[in-house]
Design a protein around this motif. Structure first.
Motif, PDB file in Angstrom:
ATOM      1  N   THR A  36      -4.738 -10.901  30.830  1.00 26.28           N
ATOM      2  CA  THR A  36      -3.831 -11.622  29.944  1.00 26.28           C
ATOM      3  C   THR A  36      -2.390 -11.287  30.289  1.00 26.28           C
ATOM      4  O   THR A  36      -2.066 -10.144  30.627  1.00 26.28           O
ATOM      5  N   GLY A  37      -1.528 -12.280  30.207  1.00 29.78           N
ATOM      6  CA  GLY A  37      -0.095 -12.082  30.380  1.00 29.78           C
ATOM      7  C   GLY A  37       0.609 -12.333  29.063  1.00 29.78           C
ATOM      8  O   GLY A  37       0.425 -13.391  28.443  1.00 29.78           O
ATOM      9  N   SER A  38       1.411 -11.375  28.643  1.00 29.42           N
ATOM     10  CA  SER A  38       2.012 -11.439  27.318  1.00 29.42           C
ATOM     11  C   SER A  38       3.529 -11.496  27.406  1.00 29.42           C
ATOM     12  O   SER A  38       4.127 -11.179  28.441  1.00 29.42           O
ATOM     13  N   SER A  39       4.145 -11.872  26.290  1.00 26.03           N
ATOM     14  CA  SER A  39       5.602 -11.957  26.271  1.00 26.03           C
ATOM     15  C   SER A  39       6.259 -10.584  26.219  1.00 26.03           C
ATOM     16  O   SER A  39       7.487 -10.488  26.270  1.00 26.03           O
ATOM     17  N   ASP A  40       5.452  -9.510  26.136  1.00 21.65           N
ATOM     18  CA  ASP A  40       6.036  -8.170  26.261  1.00 21.65           C
ATOM     19  C   ASP A  40       6.114  -7.715  27.712  1.00 21.65           C
ATOM     20  O   ASP A  40       6.507  -6.582  27.996  1.00 21.65           O
ATOM     21  N   GLY A  41       5.723  -8.592  28.650  1.00 22.93           N
ATOM     22  CA  GLY A  41       5.852  -8.312  30.077  1.00 22.93           C
ATOM     23  C   GLY A  41       4.709  -7.533  30.686  1.00 22.93           C
ATOM     24  O   GLY A  41       4.786  -7.137  31.850  1.00 22.93           O
ATOM     25  N   ILE A  42       3.604  -7.343  29.952  1.00 26.82           N
ATOM     26  CA  ILE A  42       2.497  -6.515  30.430  1.00 26.82           C
ATOM     27  C   ILE A  42       1.267  -7.380  30.739  1.00 26.82           C
ATOM     28  O   ILE A  42       0.944  -8.293  29.975  1.00 26.82           O
ATOM     29  N   ILE A  43       0.600  -7.059  31.851  1.00 26.58           N
ATOM     30  CA  ILE A  43      -0.653  -7.713  32.232  1.00 26.58           C
ATOM     31  C   ILE A  43      -1.797  -6.764  31.886  1.00 26.58           C
ATOM     32  O   ILE A  43      -1.880  -5.662  32.431  1.00 26.58           O
ATOM     33  N   ARG A  44      -2.650  -7.198  30.978  1.00 27.27           N
ATOM     34  CA  ARG A  44      -3.762  -6.370  30.516  1.00 27.27           C
ATOM     35  C   ARG A  44      -5.095  -6.931  31.013  1.00 27.27           C
ATOM     36  O   ARG A  44      -5.220  -8.144  31.223  1.00 27.27           O
ATOM     37  N   VAL A  45      -6.086  -6.037  31.140  1.00 26.10           N
ATOM     38  CA  VAL A  45      -7.443  -6.445  31.504  1.00 26.10           C
ATOM     39  C   VAL A  45      -8.343  -6.210  30.298  1.00 26.10           C
ATOM     40  O   VAL A  45      -8.365  -5.116  29.726  1.00 26.10           O
ATOM     41  N   ILE A  46      -9.083  -7.254  29.919  1.00 23.90           N
ATOM     42  CA  ILE A  46      -9.909  -7.223  28.713  1.00 23.90           C
ATOM     43  C   ILE A  46     -11.347  -7.604  29.069  1.00 23.90           C
ATOM     44  O   ILE A  46     -11.584  -8.616  29.729  1.00 23.90           O
ATOM     45  N   ASP A  47     -12.306  -6.800  28.626  1.00 24.27           N
ATOM     46  CA  ASP A  47     -13.715  -7.183  28.678  1.00 24.27           C
ATOM     47  C   ASP A  47     -14.033  -8.035  27.461  1.00 24.27           C
ATOM     48  O   ASP A  47     -13.584  -7.741  26.345  1.00 24.27           O
ATOM     49  N   ILE A  48     -14.841  -9.079  27.667  1.00 24.37           N
ATOM     50  CA  ILE A  48     -15.180  -9.994  26.597  1.00 24.37           C
ATOM     51  C   ILE A  48     -16.643  -9.804  26.183  1.00 24.37           C
ATOM     52  O   ILE A  48     -17.548  -9.978  26.992  1.00 24.37           O
ATOM     53  N   LEU A  49     -16.849  -9.457  24.930  1.00 23.79           N
ATOM     54  CA  LEU A  49     -18.176  -9.319  24.326  1.00 23.79           C
ATOM     55  C   LEU A  49     -19.139  -8.496  25.177  1.00 23.79           C
ATOM     56  O   LEU A  49     -19.926  -9.049  25.947  1.00 23.79           O
ATOM     57  N   PRO A  50     -19.176  -7.191  25.026  1.00 22.37           N
ATOM     58  CA  PRO A  50     -18.428  -6.451  24.006  1.00 22.37           C
ATOM     59  C   PRO A  50     -16.945  -6.363  24.351  1.00 22.37           C
ATOM     60  O   PRO A  50     -16.577  -6.108  25.489  1.00 22.37           O
ATOM     61  N   ASN A  51     -16.089  -6.585  23.355  1.00 16.45           N
ATOM     62  CA  ASN A  51     -14.649  -6.639  23.548  1.00 16.45           C
ATOM     63  C   ASN A  51     -14.084  -5.242  23.764  1.00 16.45           C
ATOM     64  O   ASN A  51     -14.321  -4.341  22.964  1.00 16.45           O
ATOM     65  N   LYS A  52     -13.345  -5.094  24.861  1.00 19.03           N
ATOM     66  CA  LYS A  52     -12.808  -3.781  25.180  1.00 19.03           C
ATOM     67  C   LYS A  52     -11.570  -3.911  26.054  1.00 19.03           C
ATOM     68  O   LYS A  52     -11.560  -4.669  27.025  1.00 19.03           O
ATOM     69  N   PHE A  53     -10.549  -3.174  25.685  1.00 18.58           N
ATOM     70  CA  PHE A  53      -9.334  -3.102  26.504  1.00 18.58           C
ATOM     71  C   PHE A  53      -9.590  -2.143  27.660  1.00 18.58           C
ATOM     72  O   PHE A  53      -9.908  -0.975  27.464  1.00 18.58           O
TER      73      PHE A  53
END
Length: 374
Positions: free
Chosen positions: A244-261
């Motif tokens: 995900t790319g956010s307006s705070d300038g950070i690119i995060r990686v997320i697992d989907i179901l089970p949801n996990k950062f």
């Protein structure tokens, strides 16, 4: 594993609205707010990138770019409602359709070899046959800007997110809408199909990932809370993972179901991220931001590890004879990882839209010879 080495960042003197990776070669095209479109061959290492061409087919901002199926052509959309096609080898303008939409075009996606989808600031979605340049469908169910598209080739289903707070679902072979979700009272800015078409992940202005179950479009079945700012772009890493790319300038990686950062890939300091995309060989994740750059992030460590995990999982299933589904059913909505999940009482502050593009009217007409030269 090879050493981690990425190409130099591409730096410009004006904002980058969008970029696209070539489908088979190490080439990237960028569209700028000035109307310039650049094509660059990216090479790992310092000062190895090679500029192929730079053109300005319109004085209006370039809102989006998308390569053709074979990579020979580049489709462009702009603020004046025009769609264009460029020769990737030379940068020459093959065709320009100046009156494709009545409003500035905000989203573009090549759905099949022959069908291109565009969405504008007025909420109108159009499908184009690139062989003839003719408009094949027009969908007008939305009343605010179309922010993003994704497409499932097997079911010929187009999903679209919009600023009015809903997602819409379309069978591109039919003129009527399949479904529209309930309004989330929040701008929906990005969308991505995951879990082998069982789930659709949607990013919002408030920083919530809304997760929909395929076929159950009334309301989201899960929510992932934790982004402090808007989720402007989503890129699928694999069927279980998104960036995900956010307006705070950070690119995060997320697992989907089970949801996990899972972690952070990179960042553009405090500058909002417009777009993130994965290269054709899954070597690099690239991102463009309001700092006027496109940066490359080597993600081989992530994609190779996940492919090995998938292989191990398949072998285990075959050995045990377990043909059950993965753990991505609607039952998996408990919290996990470093972010909160599945809560309808998000305490994230409502953020007004401060990065969306202004709307401006443009004339309409019809031109049957649009993509003939391609």
């Amino acid at each position: 594993m090879p050493s981690i080495l990425q190409p130099d960042a591409l730096s410009y003197k004006s904002a980058v609205f969008d970029f696209a990776f070539h489908p088979t070669e190490d080439i990237i095209a960028t569209g700028l707010i000035t109307g310039h479109i650049n094509c660059v061959k990216y090479v790992p290492g310092a000062e190895n990138n090679e500029s192929l061409w730079n053109v300005r087919p319109s004085k209006k901002s370039c809102r989006g770019v998308a390569f053709s199926h074979d990579g020979a052509g580049l489709f462009t959309i702009s603020k004046d409602g025009a769609i264009g096609a460029l020769d990737v080898n030379t940068g020459n303008v093959l065709i320009k359709k100046p009156d494709a939409h009545d409003h500035p075009i905000n989203a573009v996606k090549l759905l099949t070899e022959n069908i291109l989808a565009t969405g504008d600031d007025g909420g109108v979605i159009k499908l184009w046959d690139v062989r003839t340049g003719s408009e094949t469908m027009e969908y007008t169910e939305h009343d605010d800007f179309i922010s993003d598209f994704d497409f499932d080739a097997n079911s010929k289903t187009l999903v679209a997110s919009s600023g009015q707070g809903t997602i819409s679902i379309w069978d591109i072979r039919k003129s009527k809408m399949v479904a529209m979700s309930a309004n989330q009272d929040d701008e929906l800015l990005s969308i991505c199909i995951v879990k082998d078409r069982r789930k659709v992940v949607v990013g919002s202005q408030e920083g919530v990932l809304n997760i929909y179950s395929w076929g159950d479009w009334g309301d989201c079945t899960d929510r992932f809370i934790g982004h402090p700012n808007s989720i402007d772009t989503i890129c699928k890493i694999d069927e279980n993972t998104v960036a995900t790319g956010s307006s705070d300038g950070i690119i995060r990686v997320i697992d989907i179901l089970p949801n996990k950062f899972q972690g952070i890939v990179g960042e553009h300091d405090d500058f909002p991220i417009e777009v993130i995309r994965l290269s054709h060989d899954k070597t690099y994740l690239a991102s463009c931001s309001h700092d006027d750059t496109v940066r490359f992030w080597d993600v081989r460590y992530m994609t190779s590890e996940r492919e090995e995990e998938d292989d191990d999982s398949d072998e285990a299933k075959e050995a045990s004879g377990d043909a059950s589904d993965d753990d991505d059913s609607d039952k998996d909505n408990g919290p996990s990882g470093g972010m909160d999940v599945d809560s309808d009482d998000s305490d994230a502050p409502k953020k007004k839209n401060n990065n969306r593009r202004p709307k401006k009217q443009a004339p309409a007409a019809n031109n049957p010879s649009f993509f003939d030269d391609l």
